[in-house]
Motif scaffolding. Sequence first.
Motif, PDB file in Angstrom:
ATOM      1  N   ARG A 125      21.998  56.826   8.892  1.00 16.50           N
ATOM      2  CA  ARG A 125      22.583  57.951   9.628  1.00 16.50           C
ATOM      3  C   ARG A 125      23.807  58.517   8.921  1.00 16.50           C
ATOM      4  N   LEU A 126      24.136  57.969   7.768  1.00 17.77           N
ATOM      5  CA  LEU A 126      25.367  58.324   7.075  1.00 17.77           C
ATOM      6  C   LEU A 126      25.087  59.213   5.870  1.00 17.77           C
ATOM      7  N   ALA A 127      25.948  60.171   5.643  1.00 17.46           N
ATOM      8  CA  ALA A 127      25.918  60.992   4.431  1.00 17.46           C
ATOM      9  C   ALA A 127      27.340  61.077   3.906  1.00 17.46           C
ATOM     10  N   VAL A 128      27.476  61.107   2.595  1.00 15.60           N
ATOM     11  CA  VAL A 128      28.783  61.242   1.962  1.00 15.60           C
ATOM     12  C   VAL A 128      28.764  62.519   1.146  1.00 15.60           C
ATOM     13  N   GLN A 129      29.762  63.356   1.382  1.00 14.60           N
ATOM     14  CA  GLN A 129      29.898  64.581   0.595  1.00 14.60           C
ATOM     15  C   GLN A 129      31.046  64.401  -0.394  1.00 14.60           C
ATOM     16  N   SER A 162      19.470  73.756   4.583  1.00 15.19           N
ATOM     17  CA  SER A 162      18.824  72.626   5.255  1.00 15.19           C
ATOM     18  C   SER A 162      19.591  72.221   6.507  1.00 15.19           C
ATOM     19  N   TYR A 163      20.906  72.355   6.443  1.00 19.40           N
ATOM     20  CA  TYR A 163      21.774  72.050   7.575  1.00 19.40           C
ATOM     21  C   TYR A 163      22.972  72.990   7.494  1.00 19.40           C
ATOM     22  N   LEU A 164      23.729  73.074   8.589  1.00 23.16           N
ATOM     23  CA  LEU A 164      24.887  73.963   8.631  1.00 23.16           C
ATOM     24  C   LEU A 164      26.132  73.190   9.015  1.00 23.16           C
ATOM     25  N   GLY A 165      27.185  73.337   8.224  1.00 26.57           N
ATOM     26  CA  GLY A 165      28.482  72.776   8.553  1.00 26.57           C
ATOM     27  C   GLY A 165      29.245  73.816   9.350  1.00 26.57           C
ATOM     28  N   VAL A 166      29.627  73.478  10.570  1.00 23.89           N
ATOM     29  CA  VAL A 166      30.247  74.448  11.471  1.00 23.89           C
ATOM     30  C   VAL A 166      31.629  73.946  11.885  1.00 23.89           C
ATOM     31  N   GLY A 167      32.628  74.789  11.668  1.00 25.12           N
ATOM     32  CA  GLY A 167      33.979  74.388  12.043  1.00 25.12           C
ATOM     33  C   GLY A 167      35.014  75.383  11.585  1.00 25.12           C
ATOM     34  N   PRO A 168      36.277  75.081  11.788  1.00 24.01           N
ATOM     35  CA  PRO A 168      36.763  73.799  12.274  1.00 24.01           C
ATOM     36  C   PRO A 168      36.511  73.644  13.771  1.00 24.01           C
ATOM     37  N   ALA A 169      36.039  72.479  14.144  1.00 24.00           N
ATOM     38  CA  ALA A 169      35.790  72.202  15.553  1.00 24.00           C
ATOM     39  C   ALA A 169      37.111  72.084  16.306  1.00 24.00           C
ATOM     40  N   VAL A 186      37.676  66.036  13.714  1.00 23.31           N
ATOM     41  CA  VAL A 186      36.782  65.145  14.459  1.00 23.31           C
ATOM     42  C   VAL A 186      37.346  63.728  14.458  1.00 23.31           C
ATOM     43  N   THR A 187      37.351  63.124  15.637  1.00 23.68           N
ATOM     44  CA  THR A 187      37.812  61.751  15.818  1.00 23.68           C
ATOM     45  C   THR A 187      36.813  61.005  16.698  1.00 23.68           C
ATOM     46  N   VAL A 240      28.455  64.815  12.945  1.00 23.25           N
ATOM     47  CA  VAL A 240      29.838  65.226  12.725  1.00 23.25           C
ATOM     48  C   VAL A 240      30.244  64.829  11.316  1.00 23.25           C
ATOM     49  N   ALA A 241      31.167  65.590  10.748  1.00 26.05           N
ATOM     50  CA  ALA A 241      31.733  65.281   9.438  1.00 26.05           C
ATOM     51  C   ALA A 241      33.184  64.883   9.654  1.00 26.05           C
ATOM     52  N   VAL A 242      33.588  63.823   8.983  1.00 29.96           N
ATOM     53  CA  VAL A 242      34.922  63.276   9.194  1.00 29.96           C
ATOM     54  C   VAL A 242      35.601  63.031   7.854  1.00 29.96           C
ATOM     55  N   VAL A 243      36.865  63.425   7.774  1.00 34.18           N
ATOM     56  CA  VAL A 243      37.680  63.101   6.611  1.00 34.18           C
ATOM     57  C   VAL A 243      38.919  62.357   7.098  1.00 34.18           C
ATOM     58  N   GLY A 244      39.819  63.073   7.732  1.00 35.59           N
ATOM     59  CA  GLY A 244      41.120  62.526   8.104  1.00 35.59           C
ATOM     60  C   GLY A 244      41.080  61.313   9.004  1.00 35.59           C
TER      61      GLY A 244
END
Length: 194
Positions: A19-23, A111-118, A154-155, A170-174
């Motif tokens: 279920r994990l992806a790394v960008q 293929s997918y869409l990154g939507v934000g900032p949430a 995202v938290t 969800v995509a998470v960095v911070g």
Amino acid sequence: MAVVAATVAAAHRRGATGRLAVQIRVEDDVSDREAYELADAVLEICRPHGVLCLVNDRLHVALAVGADGGHVGAADLPVAAARKVLGPAGVLGATCRDPAAARAARRAGASYLGVGPAFVTTTKCGLPDPLGPVVIGEVAAAVPDTPIVAIGGVTAANAGSLMAAGAAAVAVVGAIANAADPERAAGELLEALG
């Protein structure tokens, strides 16, 4: 690299690496050689666990290193051109912020869409106002056949609201990179997502 390793380890312990992806995302002043070497090192961590790896913006680096695909933002290659570069099989993400842009990106081959900032985020400067779960849901409803990845602020505490609104992921960095214990933070996020 330590954050990537910690995140993969947390997902592995929970049986969630699928279920994990790394960008892989580098600053503009980073050379292609450095980007390639970083991507190669990240792939070494992720591949044994079946973790999807994408390269942001630099599709030539994605192809050269053998990543699963890439992601383009509004100021990068147009989605249709990016699709030509990656070919039909590569995973291609595109950034969008509203239903019309989502439909256009999908038609162009995303293929997918990154939507934000949430939500409010300090990871990237110059972003528009946060969209919140309602707009994330509107974008998801506009392209029901395309996974929406909500990004920005995202938290573990707010990820569920984005998933309930229609985000596929969800995509998470911070929340992980800035945590005192990144592996624990990743685990808490995975638990919040179920």
